[in-house]
Design a protein around this motif. Structure first.
Motif, PDB file in Angstrom:
ATOM      1  N   ASP A  14      -3.246  -2.085   1.619  1.00  0.00           N
ATOM      2  CA  ASP A  14      -3.996  -3.073   0.834  1.00  0.00           C
ATOM      3  C   ASP A  14      -4.997  -2.394  -0.099  1.00  0.00           C
ATOM      4  N   GLU A  15      -5.388  -1.175   0.262  1.00  0.00           N
ATOM      5  CA  GLU A  15      -6.378  -0.449  -0.538  1.00  0.00           C
ATOM      6  C   GLU A  15      -5.736   0.491  -1.556  1.00  0.00           C
ATOM      7  N   LEU A  16      -4.414   0.673  -1.478  1.00  0.00           N
ATOM      8  CA  LEU A  16      -3.728   1.668  -2.305  1.00  0.00           C
ATOM      9  C   LEU A  16      -2.926   1.007  -3.419  1.00  0.00           C
ATOM     10  N   PRO A  17      -2.818   1.646  -4.582  1.00  0.00           N
ATOM     11  CA  PRO A  17      -1.960   1.110  -5.650  1.00  0.00           C
ATOM     12  C   PRO A  17      -0.510   1.066  -5.192  1.00  0.00           C
ATOM     13  N   CYS A  18       0.264   0.112  -5.719  1.00  0.00           N
ATOM     14  CA  CYS A  18       1.657  -0.034  -5.305  1.00  0.00           C
ATOM     15  C   CYS A  18       2.544   1.036  -5.919  1.00  0.00           C
ATOM     16  N   SER A  19       2.081   1.647  -7.024  1.00  0.00           N
ATOM     17  CA  SER A  19       2.862   2.678  -7.686  1.00  0.00           C
ATOM     18  C   SER A  19       1.884   3.590  -8.411  1.00  0.00           C
ATOM     19  N   ASP A  20       2.422   4.474  -9.259  1.00  0.00           N
ATOM     20  CA  ASP A  20       1.527   5.339 -10.037  1.00  0.00           C
ATOM     21  C   ASP A  20       1.397   4.872 -11.479  1.00  0.00           C
TER      22      ASP A  20
END
Length: 235
Positions: A14-20
């Motif tokens: 939930d805290e991390l981007p889904c991609s770059d």
């Protein structure tokens, strides 16, 4: 296996981007992996222990920073939930998946080389991905490689495999290329094969086969003097 203290210190998906957020530079980079996904949805419709991600960040602890993902064009993990906690994943964090790393990753080489043959190969090697597939239909001569290469992790290093379609017994599927008409356009795409080397058909191909069988049956009935549009019905 991560210790509870280290696991608790890691960020959640939930805290991390889904991609770059790196844009693809050709439409096939999303289109062709999605064909593989749609096929799997049919092939493994009754299995709930797999996940196939397309252009999704895979977060892991074998790199320089667990907040920096590797983003395959596609990846397959076995032994995980189809829907994690009943919800769609935003990204894939190995530490939230009981330490299960993808068993298969796919990279598609585009106009701008993206380190598929060196940098990403090393990332997946350290991560422990069993099968790493590189699809390079347009630029394989430029890169001095073959259009489709399957690497298998053996004794800690990737070894190029031979044969196409190539069967991955640990996955229970083979992978290879096939030419067909998609959306009215003749093109090559990647497809799954069963353990006997028979290609799994797309829904459109299955429907076309059924239409052809029906037309052949109607033609046969006409040859017998029977109108296929006026068959007797059982009472």
């Amino acid at each position: 296996m991560l210790s509870p203290d280290l696991k608790n210190a890691l960020p959640t998906t939930d805290e991390l981007p889904c991609s770059d957020d790196t844009p693809v530079d050709n439409e096939d980079q999303n289109f062709l992996p999605n064909i593989l996904l749609f096929l799997l949805n049919s092939i493994w419709a009754n299995r709930m222990d797999w996940y196939f991600g397309v252009d999704m960040g895979v977060y892991h602890t074998t790199g320089v920073n667990p907040r920096v993902p590797v983003v395959p064009d596609a990846f397959l993990s076995l032994g995980v939930e189809r829907k994690k906690g009943g919800k769609s994943r935003k990204s894939y964090a190995v530490w939230e998946e009981n330490g299960i790393v993808p068993i298969f990753t796919l990279e598609m080489v585009s106009h701008t080389p993206g380190g598929e043959y060196d940098e990403k190969l090393d990332i997946y090697r350290k991560l422990g991905v069993l099968y790493y597939v590189i699809y390079n239909p347009e630029f394989w001569r430029r890169d001095q490689h073959q259009p489709l290469e399957v690497y298998k992790l053996l004794n800690g290093n990737y070894q190029l495999q031979i044969g196409e379609p190539y069967l991955m017994p640990e996955v229970g599927l083979g992978i290879g290329r096939h030419q067909t008409v998609i959306g009215g356009i003749q093109q090559e795409f990647l497809c799954w094969y069963d353990e006997q080397g028979k290609r799994y058909l797309t829904d459109a191909e299955q429907a076309q086969q059924e239409r052809q069988r029906a037309e052949q049956l109607a033609e046969y009935l006409r040859s017998l003097g029977v109108d296929p549009n006026n068959l007797p019905h059982n009472s």
